[in-house]
Design an enzyme around this catalytic site. Structure first.
Site, short mmCIF file in Angstrom:
data_model
loop_
_atom_site.label_atom_id
_atom_site.label_comp_id
_atom_site.label_asym_id
_atom_site.label_seq_id
_atom_site.Cartn_x
_atom_site.Cartn_y
_atom_site.Cartn_z
N PRO A 128 0.79 -1.31 0.07
CA PRO A 128 0.19 -0.09 -0.04
C PRO A 128 0.54 1.28 -0.12
O PRO A 128 1.84 1.34 0.59
CB PRO A 128 -0.86 -0.07 1.12
CG PRO A 128 0.01 -0.94 1.92
CD PRO A 128 0.75 -1.97 1.23
N GLU A 129 0.36 2.37 -0.70
CA GLU A 129 1.25 3.61 -0.70
C GLU A 129 0.17 4.69 0.13
O GLU A 129 -0.48 4.36 0.63
CB GLU A 129 1.33 4.14 -2.31
CG GLU A 129 1.91 3.02 -3.08
CD GLU A 129 2.45 3.09 -4.44
OE1 GLU A 129 2.27 4.41 -4.70
OE2 GLU A 129 2.67 2.30 -5.32
N ARG A 181 12.37 -2.32 -9.45
CA ARG A 181 10.74 -2.46 -9.31
C ARG A 181 10.44 -2.00 -11.03
O ARG A 181 11.12 -1.11 -11.77
CB ARG A 181 10.47 -1.11 -8.75
CG ARG A 181 10.88 -1.16 -7.31
CD ARG A 181 10.27 -2.28 -6.37
NE ARG A 181 8.92 -2.25 -6.19
CZ ARG A 181 8.25 -1.69 -5.21
NH1 ARG A 181 8.85 -0.65 -4.33
NH2 ARG A 181 6.69 -1.53 -5.09
N LYS A 207 4.17 5.93 5.05
CA LYS A 207 3.38 4.75 5.23
C LYS A 207 3.23 4.43 6.85
O LYS A 207 2.74 3.23 7.02
CB LYS A 207 4.03 3.76 4.37
CG LYS A 207 4.01 4.04 2.88
CD LYS A 207 4.86 2.96 2.16
CE LYS A 207 5.11 3.52 0.73
NZ LYS A 207 5.83 2.49 -0.12
#
Ligand SMILES: [Zn+2]
Length: 275
Positions: A2-3, A262, A53
């Site tokens: 999750p960001e 990524r 986060k």
């Protein structure tokens, strides 16, 4: 993973539930935190902040629960003691008369005195959180141009939590696309206009993703595609997850590359090199 926008939405839910009344019952799974159960019982939550986060649950008795979900943590907000059926391990539970806020699977949980919060290693290092702090485009542009950051590639900066808190992999691709910046560039390769666009794009993407359930595409276009029967994956983003699909602006094939191990997606036309 999750960001920031997903964490902020979870924080909104947790905050809404915990503002409904005094915390009557507290559970920590970890032995080293058990001693805080009686300290937090009977206290009230003032608000829930995010720092990138990380989530900070602020109590009115001078204590804050710090949690970071890493890859696996997940919050559930339910009616009091109505536990969800899942195979996860409950790590933290806060109950009031009406609601329970339950954190599963996370291992990064601490209880801090309020004055210790700014000194916490993650909090001390993390950059501005655009969803919990007032940050202007002008301030962001200055940050892009600062010595610490201007010589690093955008692709690594946009995943660096000390640069801006809460940006992750899909936002990285979407911000660079909206700003029209080639993924090889560093802030110091950019024109003034590109830096301004990057600052605006960062704020726009993070805010829009937060308010509109992770949709970073143009909202009208996304709505239209949804009405035509397209799936969420097909209408959600400008470029992310759209390898070999046509750019929504000019039809060029979206390309996929690796940056910092990524995946990153970009349009070679909208994001061409200027020099
Ligand atoms: Zn394009």
């Amino acid at each position: 993973m999750p960001e920031g926008p997903e964490i902020r939405r979870a924080a909104d839910q947790v905050e809404k539930a915990l503002l409904k009344g005094t915390v009557l019952d507290v559970y920590f799974a970890f032995d080293q935190l058990k001693g805080y159960e009686s300290i937090l019982k009977g206290a009230s939550v003032k608000r829930v902040d995010t720092k990138g986060k990380a989530m900070l649950i602020r109590f009115d008795n001078g204590y804050t629960i710090y949690s970071h979900n890493q890859l696996y943590g997940k919050w559930y907000v339910r009616n009091a003691y109505n536990y969800p059926k899942n195979n996860r391990q409950l790590r933290l539970a806060l109950h009031n008369e009406k609601k329970s806020a339950l954190l599963y699977s996370a291992s990064d949980i601490e209880v801090l005195r309020d004055e210790e919060v700014p000194l916490h290693p993650f909090v001390a290092k993390v950059g501005p959180d655009l969803l919990s702090e007032e940050v202007t485009a002008e301030q962001l542009k200055e940050r892009f141009q600062s010595k610490a950051f201007s010589g690093k590639k955008w692709t690594s900066l946009l995943l660096d939590q000390s640069f801006i808190g809460g940006i992750g992999n899909y936002l990285r691709s979407e911000i660079l696309f909206l700003a029209g910046i080639h993924p090889d560039y560093r802030p110091k390769d950019c024109s003034e206009e590109q830096l301004e666009r990057a600052a605006e794009a960062t704020i726009t993407m993070v805010t829009q993703s937060y308010k509109h359930n992770g949709i970073t595409n143009d909202l009208e276009l996304a709505m239209k595609l949804k009405e035509e029967g397209k799936t969420r994956r097909e209408y959600r983003h400008w470029v992310f997850n759209r390898e070999a699909q046509p750019c929504r602006i000019d039809g060029t094939e979206i390309q996929k590359m690796k940056a910092g191990s990524r995946r990153l997606y970009f349009c070679p036309t909208c994001q061409r090199k200027l020099k």
